[in-house]
Each structure stands twice: as structure tokens, then as C-alpha cells.
Design an enzyme around this catalytic site. Sequence first.
Site, PDB file in Angstrom:
ATOM      1  N   ASP A 169       8.543   2.721  -4.340  1.00 39.94           N
ATOM      2  CA  ASP A 169       9.789   2.410  -3.633  1.00 39.94           C
ATOM      3  C   ASP A 169      10.152   0.929  -3.681  1.00 39.94           C
ATOM      4  OD1 ASP A 169       9.904   5.089  -2.923  1.00 39.94           O
ATOM      5  OD2 ASP A 169       8.887   4.755  -1.008  1.00 39.94           O
ATOM      6  N   GLU A 170       9.775   0.272  -4.752  1.00 34.74           N
ATOM      7  CA  GLU A 170      10.029  -1.173  -4.850  1.00 34.74           C
ATOM      8  C   GLU A 170      11.474  -1.460  -5.247  1.00 34.74           C
ATOM      9  OE1 GLU A 170       7.859   0.504  -6.726  1.00 34.74           O
ATOM     10  OE2 GLU A 170       5.818  -0.220  -6.376  1.00 34.74           O
ATOM     11  N   GLY A 178      11.568   8.990  -5.753  1.00 38.97           N
ATOM     12  CA  GLY A 178      12.964   8.991  -5.290  1.00 38.97           C
ATOM     13  C   GLY A 178      13.530   7.642  -5.671  1.00 38.97           C
ATOM     14  N   HIS A 179      14.386   7.614  -6.679  1.00 36.03           N
ATOM     15  CA  HIS A 179      14.913   6.349  -7.190  1.00 36.03           C
ATOM     16  C   HIS A 179      16.386   6.220  -6.796  1.00 36.03           C
ATOM     17  CE1 HIS A 179      11.543   6.354 -10.471  1.00 36.03           C
ATOM     18  NE2 HIS A 179      11.089   6.305  -9.244  1.00 36.03           N
ATOM     19  N   THR A 180      16.668   5.194  -5.996  1.00 36.53           N
ATOM     20  CA  THR A 180      18.006   5.061  -5.402  1.00 36.53           C
ATOM     21  C   THR A 180      18.877   4.091  -6.192  1.00 36.53           C
ATOM     22  OG1 THR A 180      16.834   5.233  -3.306  1.00 36.53           O
ATOM     23  CG2 THR A 180      19.170   4.667  -3.189  1.00 36.53           C
ATOM     24  N   THR A 188      -1.562   8.943  -5.947  1.00 35.67           N
ATOM     25  CA  THR A 188      -0.944  10.115  -6.532  1.00 35.67           C
ATOM     26  C   THR A 188      -1.872  10.633  -7.643  1.00 35.67           C
ATOM     27  OG1 THR A 188       1.125  11.031  -7.386  1.00 35.67           O
ATOM     28  CG2 THR A 188       0.499   8.842  -8.223  1.00 35.67           C
ATOM     29  N   THR A 240      11.184  11.903   1.242  1.00 34.06           N
ATOM     30  CA  THR A 240      10.793  12.690   2.429  1.00 34.06           C
ATOM     31  C   THR A 240      11.446  12.199   3.717  1.00 34.06           C
ATOM     32  OG1 THR A 240       8.895  11.255   2.768  1.00 34.06           O
ATOM     33  CG2 THR A 240       8.524  13.236   1.451  1.00 34.06           C
ATOM     34  N   ASP A 269      16.937 -10.351   0.524  1.00 31.97           N
ATOM     35  CA  ASP A 269      17.935 -10.432   1.599  1.00 31.97           C
ATOM     36  C   ASP A 269      17.407  -9.887   2.928  1.00 31.97           C
ATOM     37  OD1 ASP A 269      18.097  -8.017  -0.149  1.00 31.97           O
ATOM     38  OD2 ASP A 269      19.421  -7.274   1.432  1.00 31.97           O
ATOM     39  N   VAL A 304      19.231  -9.001  -3.993  1.00 29.21           N
ATOM     40  CA  VAL A 304      19.755  -9.541  -2.730  1.00 29.21           C
ATOM     41  C   VAL A 304      20.659  -8.538  -2.003  1.00 29.21           C
ATOM     42  CG1 VAL A 304      19.539 -11.992  -3.337  1.00 29.21           C
ATOM     43  CG2 VAL A 304      21.600 -10.739  -4.019  1.00 29.21           C
TER      44      VAL A 304
HETATM   45  P1  GDP Z   1      12.319   3.150  -6.234  1.00 30.48           P
HETATM   46  O1  GDP Z   1      11.624   4.419  -5.911  1.00 30.48           O
HETATM   47  O2  GDP Z   1      11.400   2.085  -6.724  1.00 30.48           O
HETATM   48  O3  GDP Z   1      13.491   3.335  -7.156  1.00 30.48           O
HETATM   49  O4  GDP Z   1      12.883   2.604  -4.848  1.00 30.48           O
HETATM   50  P2  GDP Z   1      13.622   3.476  -3.698  1.00 30.48           P
HETATM   51  O5  GDP Z   1      14.953   3.835  -4.174  1.00 30.48           O
HETATM   52  O6  GDP Z   1      12.734   4.555  -3.213  1.00 30.48           O
HETATM   53  O7  GDP Z   1      13.653   2.428  -2.519  1.00 30.48           O
HETATM   54  C1  GDP Z   1      14.257   1.170  -2.659  1.00 30.48           C
HETATM   55  C2  GDP Z   1      15.329   1.035  -1.583  1.00 30.48           C
HETATM   56  O8  GDP Z   1      15.704  -0.302  -1.511  1.00 30.48           O
HETATM   57  C3  GDP Z   1      16.587   1.809  -1.904  1.00 30.48           C
HETATM   58  O9  GDP Z   1      17.178   2.224  -0.698  1.00 30.48           O
HETATM   59  C4  GDP Z   1      17.466   0.764  -2.592  1.00 30.48           C
HETATM   60  O10 GDP Z   1      18.858   1.029  -2.441  1.00 30.48           O
HETATM   61  C5  GDP Z   1      17.079  -0.465  -1.828  1.00 30.48           C
HETATM   62  N1  GDP Z   1      17.143  -1.721  -2.585  1.00 30.48           N
HETATM   63  C6  GDP Z   1      16.759  -1.962  -3.866  1.00 30.48           C
HETATM   64  N2  GDP Z   1      16.878  -3.271  -4.143  1.00 30.48           N
HETATM   65  C7  GDP Z   1      17.362  -3.866  -3.022  1.00 30.48           C
HETATM   66  C8  GDP Z   1      17.666  -5.229  -2.664  1.00 30.48           C
HETATM   67  O11 GDP Z   1      17.509  -6.166  -3.446  1.00 30.48           O
HETATM   68  N3  GDP Z   1      18.122  -5.437  -1.392  1.00 30.48           N
HETATM   69  C9  GDP Z   1      18.280  -4.437  -0.487  1.00 30.48           C
HETATM   70  N4  GDP Z   1      18.707  -4.720   0.732  1.00 30.48           N
HETATM   71  N5  GDP Z   1      17.987  -3.144  -0.800  1.00 30.48           N
HETATM   72  C10 GDP Z   1      17.530  -2.882  -2.034  1.00 30.48           C
HETATM   73  P1  IMO Z   2       8.771   6.234  -6.252  1.00 29.26           P
HETATM   74  O1  IMO Z   2       8.882   6.552  -7.719  1.00 29.26           O
HETATM   75  C1  IMO Z   2       6.380   5.899  -2.630  1.00 29.26           C
HETATM   76  C2  IMO Z   2       2.855   8.474  -2.332  1.00 29.26           C
HETATM   77  C3  IMO Z   2       2.972   9.536  -1.246  1.00 29.26           C
HETATM   78  C4  IMO Z   2       1.511   9.689  -0.880  1.00 29.26           C
HETATM   79  C5  IMO Z   2       0.810   9.572  -2.221  1.00 29.26           C
HETATM   80  C6  IMO Z   2       0.484  10.901  -2.887  1.00 29.26           C
HETATM   81  O2  IMO Z   2       9.961   6.629  -5.474  1.00 29.26           O
HETATM   82  O3  IMO Z   2       8.370   4.819  -6.056  1.00 29.26           O
HETATM   83  P2  IMO Z   2       1.967  12.771  -4.068  1.00 29.26           P
HETATM   84  O4  IMO Z   2       3.120  13.569  -3.540  1.00 29.26           O
HETATM   85  O5  IMO Z   2       2.288  11.956  -5.262  1.00 29.26           O
HETATM   86  O6  IMO Z   2       0.734  13.601  -4.245  1.00 29.26           O
HETATM   87  O7  IMO Z   2       1.613  11.756  -2.868  1.00 29.26           O
HETATM   88  O8  IMO Z   2       1.680   8.833  -3.056  1.00 29.26           O
HETATM   89  N1  IMO Z   2       3.970   8.469  -3.308  1.00 29.26           N
HETATM   90  C7  IMO Z   2       4.980   7.590  -3.266  1.00 29.26           C
HETATM   91  N2  IMO Z   2       5.280   6.621  -2.368  1.00 29.26           N
HETATM   92  N3  IMO Z   2       7.161   6.068  -3.710  1.00 29.26           N
HETATM   93  C8  IMO Z   2       6.869   7.009  -4.621  1.00 29.26           C
HETATM   94  O9  IMO Z   2       7.581   7.181  -5.757  1.00 29.26           O
HETATM   95  C9  IMO Z   2       5.746   7.856  -4.413  1.00 29.26           C
HETATM   96  N4  IMO Z   2       5.189   8.868  -5.091  1.00 29.26           N
HETATM   97  C10 IMO Z   2       4.092   9.226  -4.418  1.00 29.26           C
HETATM   98  O10 IMO Z   2       3.744   9.076  -0.177  1.00 29.26           O
HETATM   99  O11 IMO Z   2       1.101   8.619  -0.084  1.00 29.26           O
HETATM  100 MG    MG Z   3      11.316   5.713  -4.276  1.00 32.86          MG
END
Ligand code: GDP
Ligand code: IMO
Ligand code: MG
Length: 436
Positions: A21-22, A48-50, A250, A312, A344, A425
Site C-alpha cells: 500500500d505504498e 488493491g492499487h488505487t 504473503t 479490506t 503531504d 504530494v
Molecule cells: P498500492 O497498493 O501500493 O497501489 O497503494 P494503495 O492504493 O493501497 O494505497 C495508497 C493510498 O495512498 C491510496 O489511497 C492512494 O490514493 C494514496 N496516495 C498515493 N500517493 C499519495 C500521495 O503522494 N499523497 C497522498 N495524500 N495520498 C497518496
Molecule cells: P498491495 O499490492 C498491504 C498483507 C495482508 C496480510 C498478509 C497476508 O495493495 O500493496 P494474504 O491475503 O496475502 O495472504 O495476506 O499480507 N497484504 C497486503 N498488505 N497491501 C497489499 O497489497 C497486501 N497484500 C497482502 O494484510 O497481513
Molecule cells: Mg494496496
Amino acid sequence: MANFTEKYGNLAVVLGAQWGDEGKGKLIDILSEEYDTIVRATGGANAGHTIHLPDTENPGQTKKFIFHLIPSGMLHEKTVSVIGNGVVIHFPTLYEELQILEDNQITTKDRLLISDRAHVLFDYHKVVDGMQENTKGEKKVGTTKRGIGPCYTDKIRRNGIRVHDFLDMEVFERKYMANLELFKQMYGDFEYDTETELKFYREKANEIIEMITDGSYYANRALKEGKNVLAEGANGAMLDIDHGTYPFVTSSNPTIGGICTGLGLGATKITNVIGIMKAYVTRVGGGPFPTELLDDLGSQIREAGGEFGSTTGRPRRCGWYDSVVARYSAMVNGLSSINLTKLDVLTGLPTLQIATHYKYRGQTLDSFPASLEWLEEIEVQYIEIPGWTEDISKIRNYEDLPENARAYVEKIEELSEVNVSSIGVGVSREDMIFRD
Ligand code: GDP
Ligand code: IMO
Ligand code: MG
């Protein structure tokens, strides 16, 4: 054109360098303006890639997309996406995502290909995921319950069902029934609606067959033809089955080796490995988190950063930037640079801390320890950096950032031993600072 391909080369990798979720989705969407072929390497619908696009109908607002399986370049209609052999695919989820794109007038026809060697994830994998978690009680991993562990277990146990099995539905159904039977022998005769599931696959088989390709051949040929390929990782380095905080990980390799294996692309072809790191750290689910903030500050960062899981909805645990994790992740992945996201979110905090080292029984550790018992005992060493109050969300040039924000970024670079090539940002496609 921002010359991303000049900066990152014709085979760039974007991967998660912390606990997931970076912000991988956002950078992949931005870079896909210039990359032709986007290839997703690992994981499944645990990801979950947003992506937030500027909403043309409501100025100042954004339109949000969350992709679990579909590569994050799909919003750029000139790209072709490939789901690689390293991914475990739950087809009903994939179809829901395709529908969302169609509902938004984004054509998907001929734009999504699937590796013949990718594994199929069924609903029974999810059922078993839940059962496995329940038996673990307090030691549960906190999985996303998307069936990831059981499906990868099938793959390693050598009785998984792969996408090429759709080419002969008789073979497919035979393997499916045998596999379900095996799970019932292991987990008891749980109730399960095979007919509805099989009906779905019988109806979709021809459509799926049209998407099948030899993923490795496709990506390598694209490179030979002079195309630019962007590899998309999922999850994060600290969730890696080998290098992460085992067993709170994972069931695949989100690190660079998993990217090569998950796509059938040779390591020598890679031109750049971009590690995504938040300017702080989050983690969903159980397991060690040395810099976790369990006080109000943790909640404050969670609220400011909207830190609730994209898959989730679970609240994400929040903590300070950890340069021990960063150095470890940079080492394991051979990172070329960092995309530091969500700077930010830290605006307004009077002081910030960065973890510099871990101490175990008085000794400074060289690297991130393997043992959970050690991780429970370590003392985290921090440095403190003054914060900033100015709104940085509209800034696009690094030099325009407040002095303290630049000092924070530069301290991160120094301690992580990797350059920060871009800084997030804000949520939108436009909210990124690229540095020369
Ligand atoms: P991913 O799984 O690595 O693609 O990341 P996620 O989508 O699960 O979570 C990243 C969250 O941070 C999402 O809600 C994005 O919209 C948000 N996000 C990404 N980059 C930035 C940023 O630079 N600033 C802010 N405020 N939100 C961000
Ligand atoms: P993205 O691609 C954050 C975590 C789960 C749990 C562990 C094992 O969005 O960055 P799993 O369902 O894979 O057996 O769960 O790994 N996990 C993640 N946490 N972002 C993810 O993907 C994740 N994929 C798995 O929360 O702790
Ligand atoms: Mg994610």
C-alpha cells in the site's frame, strides 16, 4: 512528455518496498503515459492499487479506481496489459474490474492478456483461507481472505489449475473436482456450490481463451520490437515469503526475484527498479512493526493519510519511516531509486522521527533481523527532524518544497542509501514531484 522512458529505461520495475500500500498504483498510472506494455508480476486480489484521475465533470475533484488484478496502466487506452504467470487469478474479480472500466467508457477489448501459466484461484481457496486463519487463533496472519495462501500452496504442491487448462474444459473440470476433493479430505466436507462456479467458467471459457498468451514470450518480444515495458509488483518487500517478517507475510515473492520469475523476464534486461515507500510506514494485518505508533499520533496519521485498506477496508497500522527497513529493502531488491509517497500527509506535524538502527541486547544490528523473538526485543534508535506547516500539495518543483521538507527527504536518502527520484504530494495523477 515527461521523458520517463529516458529516465527509467525500456524495462522499468515498480515494486512495493515496505509492507504494501505504498502507492504503486499511482506511479504506474503516471508512467503508463509513456510505457506501451504493463505487466503485472505477482500476488492476486490481495492487492488493491488505487488511482485518482482528475474528474473532468467536477473540477477540483478526483475519480477513484481500485484495481486488484488488472494492471494499473489500463486507464491509458493505448497500453496493453499482461497478467503474468506469477499472479493467482480470481476470474470473477477480474470481470468486475473489466466492467468498471467499461462503465467508465474505457475500452478493454484486446487490451488485456493473461499468461497461459498463471494459476486460477477459486472460491474454495477463499473458504480454506478463512478456515486456516481460524485455526491459528491469536497467531493468525490477518490475511485478506482472498484465498492467496491456499492457491499458491496448490501451485507449490503441484496440483494447481493454470489458465491454459481452459483450452480443454474436460481437463479443466476434472482437475477442478479432484482439487476440491483434496481440500475436502484435508478440511472436512465443507458445503460448497460447485455448480454455480463451474457454470461461470463454462460461460466465460471462450472469452478467457481469447486473452491467453505466452506472457514471457509476449513481454520479451515487445522489448525486441523496441517497446517500453513496465513491470508492476504487488504487496511489498516486507511481506515477501522469503525476505519478509515470516510467517506474517504473503505467500509469494513481491521482491525483485519474484518479478523476474513472475513474468519470465531476465534480470539483465531490467533497466531500473523503483521502490515505492511512504514517507512514513503502514502495515495491515498482524506481525512485527518496529516503528509502529500506538498512540494518538498513529491515529492522526491514519486519518490524515486515509489509511484504510483498499482491499479490506481495515484500518492500517501507522508508524515512523524506518530506514532499517528501507536499507534492507534496497539491498534485497537492488533498488535504483525511491518514489517517496504521501509526504503531504506529514504536513503540520511539529517534529518527525526516522528510525536509524535497531539495537538487540545492547548491540547495533547490521540489518533487519529474521527472528520474530528478536524483533520483539529490539530497541529502535531514532533521530528527530523538525516538521513544516506549509501546504505542499500544489508544489511540482523539488526546490519549492519548504526547507524542512527537503531536509526530511534528504535525510531519508542518506539513511536509506538510495536516491529519492520522485515525491508524492497528493492522491491525484498530477500530484508528483519528479527530480532530475
Ligand atoms: P498500492 O497498493 O501500493 O497501489 O497503494 P494503495 O492504493 O493501497 O494505497 C495508497 C493510498 O495512498 C491510496 O489511497 C492512494 O490514493 C494514496 N496516495 C498515493 N500517493 C499519495 C500521495 O503522494 N499523497 C497522498 N495524500 N495520498 C497518496
Ligand atoms: P498491495 O499490492 C498491504 C498483507 C495482508 C496480510 C498478509 C497476508 O495493495 O500493496 P494474504 O491475503 O496475502 O495472504 O495476506 O499480507 N497484504 C497486503 N498488505 N497491501 C497489499 O497489497 C497486501 N497484500 C497482502 O494484510 O497481513
Ligand atoms: Mg494496496
